[in-house]
Design a protein around this motif. Structure first.
Motif, PDB file in Angstrom:
ATOM      1  N   ARG A  92      15.067 -24.908   2.669  1.00  0.00           N
ATOM      2  CA  ARG A  92      13.921 -24.463   3.466  1.00  0.00           C
ATOM      3  C   ARG A  92      14.358 -23.691   4.710  1.00  0.00           C
ATOM      4  NH1 ARG A  92      12.133 -27.944   7.657  1.00  0.00           N
ATOM      5  NH2 ARG A  92       9.981 -27.394   7.182  1.00  0.00           N
ATOM      6  N   VAL A  93      15.464 -24.085   5.361  1.00  0.00           N
ATOM      7  CA  VAL A  93      15.906 -23.399   6.568  1.00  0.00           C
ATOM      8  C   VAL A  93      16.256 -21.948   6.253  1.00  0.00           C
ATOM      9  CG1 VAL A  93      17.678 -23.297   8.366  1.00  0.00           C
ATOM     10  CG2 VAL A  93      16.708 -25.503   7.701  1.00  0.00           C
ATOM     11  N   VAL A  94      16.919 -21.718   5.123  1.00  0.00           N
ATOM     12  CA  VAL A  94      17.275 -20.362   4.728  1.00  0.00           C
ATOM     13  C   VAL A  94      16.037 -19.568   4.335  1.00  0.00           C
ATOM     14  CG1 VAL A  94      18.532 -18.969   3.050  1.00  0.00           C
ATOM     15  CG2 VAL A  94      19.571 -21.047   3.964  1.00  0.00           C
ATOM     16  N   LEU A  95      15.261 -20.118   3.425  1.00  0.00           N
ATOM     17  CA  LEU A  95      14.168 -19.351   2.826  1.00  0.00           C
ATOM     18  C   LEU A  95      12.978 -19.151   3.754  1.00  0.00           C
ATOM     19  CD1 LEU A  95      14.218 -20.822  -0.796  1.00  0.00           C
ATOM     20  CD2 LEU A  95      15.093 -18.605  -0.023  1.00  0.00           C
ATOM     21  N   THR A  96      12.787 -20.036   4.718  1.00  0.00           N
ATOM     22  CA  THR A  96      11.625 -19.893   5.599  1.00  0.00           C
ATOM     23  C   THR A  96      11.918 -19.045   6.826  1.00  0.00           C
ATOM     24  OG1 THR A  96      12.124 -21.917   6.846  1.00  0.00           O
ATOM     25  CG2 THR A  96      10.720 -22.141   4.894  1.00  0.00           C
ATOM     26  N   THR A  97      13.183 -18.685   7.048  1.00  0.00           N
ATOM     27  CA  THR A  97      13.529 -17.894   8.229  1.00  0.00           C
ATOM     28  C   THR A  97      13.923 -16.463   7.888  1.00  0.00           C
ATOM     29  OG1 THR A  97      15.783 -18.801   8.129  1.00  0.00           O
ATOM     30  CG2 THR A  97      14.221 -19.882   9.613  1.00  0.00           C
ATOM     31  N   LEU A  98      13.771 -16.071   6.623  1.00  0.00           N
ATOM     32  CA  LEU A  98      14.047 -14.696   6.230  1.00  0.00           C
ATOM     33  C   LEU A  98      12.934 -13.778   6.742  1.00  0.00           C
ATOM     34  CD1 LEU A  98      15.205 -15.333   2.553  1.00  0.00           C
ATOM     35  CD2 LEU A  98      16.633 -14.540   4.441  1.00  0.00           C
ATOM     36  N   PRO A  99      13.194 -12.464   6.811  1.00  0.00           N
ATOM     37  CA  PRO A  99      12.136 -11.529   7.217  1.00  0.00           C
ATOM     38  C   PRO A  99      10.933 -11.641   6.277  1.00  0.00           C
ATOM     39  CG  PRO A  99      14.277 -10.448   7.214  1.00  0.00           C
ATOM     40  CD  PRO A  99      14.475 -11.783   6.575  1.00  0.00           C
ATOM     41  N   ASP A 100       9.771 -11.340   6.807  1.00  0.00           N
ATOM     42  CA  ASP A 100       8.545 -11.447   6.018  1.00  0.00           C
ATOM     43  C   ASP A 100       8.593 -10.531   4.798  1.00  0.00           C
ATOM     44  OD1 ASP A 100       5.987 -12.373   5.425  1.00  0.00           O
ATOM     45  OD2 ASP A 100       5.071 -10.641   6.390  1.00  0.00           O
ATOM     46  N   TYR A 101       8.201 -11.063   3.654  1.00  0.00           N
ATOM     47  CA  TYR A 101       8.136 -10.289   2.413  1.00  0.00           C
ATOM     48  C   TYR A 101       7.214 -11.034   1.457  1.00  0.00           C
ATOM     49  CZ  TYR A 101      11.144 -13.539  -0.141  1.00  0.00           C
ATOM     50  OH  TYR A 101      11.645 -14.654  -0.762  1.00  0.00           O
ATOM     51  N   THR A 102       7.009 -10.461   0.273  1.00  0.00           N
ATOM     52  CA  THR A 102       5.993 -10.979  -0.656  1.00  0.00           C
ATOM     53  C   THR A 102       6.143 -12.459  -0.955  1.00  0.00           C
ATOM     54  OG1 THR A 102       5.863  -8.796  -1.672  1.00  0.00           O
ATOM     55  CG2 THR A 102       4.924 -10.645  -2.900  1.00  0.00           C
ATOM     56  N   TRP A 103       7.382 -12.926  -1.159  1.00  0.00           N
ATOM     57  CA  TRP A 103       7.594 -14.308  -1.578  1.00  0.00           C
ATOM     58  C   TRP A 103       8.231 -15.160  -0.487  1.00  0.00           C
ATOM     59  CZ3 TRP A 103       4.825 -15.537  -5.520  1.00  0.00           C
ATOM     60  CH2 TRP A 103       4.488 -14.543  -6.446  1.00  0.00           C
ATOM     61  N   LEU A 104       7.970 -14.792   0.773  1.00  0.00           N
ATOM     62  CA  LEU A 104       8.484 -15.605   1.859  1.00  0.00           C
ATOM     63  C   LEU A 104       7.997 -17.047   1.711  1.00  0.00           C
ATOM     64  CD1 LEU A 104       9.927 -15.909   4.605  1.00  0.00           C
ATOM     65  CD2 LEU A 104       7.740 -15.380   5.689  1.00  0.00           C
ATOM     66  N   LEU A 105       8.926 -17.977   1.699  1.00  0.00           N
ATOM     67  CA  LEU A 105       8.566 -19.394   1.568  1.00  0.00           C
ATOM     68  C   LEU A 105       8.203 -19.921   2.949  1.00  0.00           C
ATOM     69  CD1 LEU A 105       8.487 -21.444  -0.778  1.00  0.00           C
ATOM     70  CD2 LEU A 105      10.713 -22.265  -0.020  1.00  0.00           C
ATOM     71  N   ARG A 106       6.942 -20.255   3.143  1.00  0.00           N
ATOM     72  CA  ARG A 106       6.475 -20.735   4.436  1.00  0.00           C
ATOM     73  C   ARG A 106       7.107 -22.090   4.773  1.00  0.00           C
ATOM     74  NH1 ARG A 106       4.200 -16.254   6.733  1.00  0.00           N
ATOM     75  NH2 ARG A 106       2.372 -15.504   5.610  1.00  0.00           N
ATOM     76  N   PRO A 107       7.138 -22.466   6.067  1.00  0.00           N
ATOM     77  CA  PRO A 107       7.651 -23.789   6.438  1.00  0.00           C
ATOM     78  C   PRO A 107       6.885 -24.928   5.760  1.00  0.00           C
ATOM     79  CG  PRO A 107       7.537 -22.392   8.371  1.00  0.00           C
ATOM     80  CD  PRO A 107       6.850 -21.640   7.261  1.00  0.00           C
ATOM     81  N   ASP A 108       5.619 -24.673   5.387  1.00  0.00           N
ATOM     82  CA  ASP A 108       4.835 -25.678   4.669  1.00  0.00           C
ATOM     83  C   ASP A 108       4.752 -25.323   3.186  1.00  0.00           C
ATOM     84  OD1 ASP A 108       3.301 -23.414   5.144  1.00  0.00           O
ATOM     85  OD2 ASP A 108       1.418 -24.508   5.195  1.00  0.00           O
TER      86      ASP A 108
END
Length: 247
Positions: A198-214
């Motif tokens: 979650r730390v990696v995927l939720t802090t990437l630049p915004d894009y279509t499949w950005l995994l939100r913190p929730d």
């Protein structure tokens, strides 16, 4: 209950197949582990609609359309040394070997759309059985397997293109394992995947499949597709931006 017996992070394959993506490099993100999640007040209402059984059953058709299928890509076969004829034959045999998960209750437009992962991981088996289509069917009986690898793929931006993080986890299965029990096990695999990355995927630049913190509350499981002998890939749906509820 059926619990994972092995977990591994995405990394080089142990087979002869080409190495799988190891995920974003440390330079691709700036994690802030000590920073607490900051969810707006409206989050509580949205998360109820998309993560719980009662919330899902009350979703309007336009809200359900905001759940988009998470794209997967074909992973290289783990048996490249065998002849292409045998590989092709096995691929054809496994083609269509799929286990679907869906509601049997609720609005007609909800049928065939999957189930909230959060609910599958947290609701009781009895509660889920009342709402899941063909809940008691022994779905593992045709395969004759005692354990399977559940594979999760999640897309992320890398060098201007879309790459995919691949996570796999072994779980025990039994021939008498029901559809509900399997869905619950897969949901726990996704929860582990999310907690690990979650730390990696939720802090990437915004894009279509950005995994939100929730993001754990935004994902639905629609099915498992058998892509290798003991590998079953999860088909997921995800709502990146919660839609406005109907008045």
């Amino acid at each position: 209950m059926f619990s994972p017996i092995k977990s591994r992070r995405p990394g080089p394959s142990r087979s002869n197949a080409p190495p799988r993506s190891s995920g974003p490099s440390p330079g691709d993100y700036s994690p802030s582990p000590d920073e607490s999640d900051d969810f707006p007040p409206a989050w509580a209402r949205a998360v109820t609609r998309f993560s719980t059984i009662s919330g899902a059953l009350s979703l309007a058709s336009h809200e359900l359309k905001s759940l988009k299928s998470v794209p997967r890509e074909k992973i290289a076969s783990e048996e490249p040394s065998q002849s292409s004829r045998i590989t092709r034959t096995r691929s054809l045999i496994m083609l269509g070997q799929r286990i679907d998960f869906s509601f049997q209750t609720g609005p007609r437009y909800l049928k065939g759309k999957g189930l909230p992962v959060y609910a599958l991981a947290n609701a009781s088996e009895g509660e889920l059985t009342r709402h899941v289509a063909h809940a008691g069917e022994k779905v593992m009986e045709p395969f004759g397997l005692r354990r399977i690898r559940v594979r999760i793929q999640w897309p992320y931006p890398r060098g201007g293109e879309v790459s995919r993080m691949v996570y796999e986890e072994w779980i025990k299965v039994e021939l008498h394992m029901s559809r509900v029990q399997l869905a619950m096990s897969v949901a726990r695999v996704f929860r582990t995947f999310f907690e690990k990355h979650r730390v990696v995927l939720t802090t990437l630049p915004d894009y279509t499949w950005l995994l939100r913190p929730d993001g754990y509350h935004r994902v639905w499981l629609t099915g498992l597709e058998r892509t290798e002998n003991n590998v079953f890939e999860a088909d997921l749906r995800y709502v990146k931006d919660y839609p406005d509820p109907q008045p």
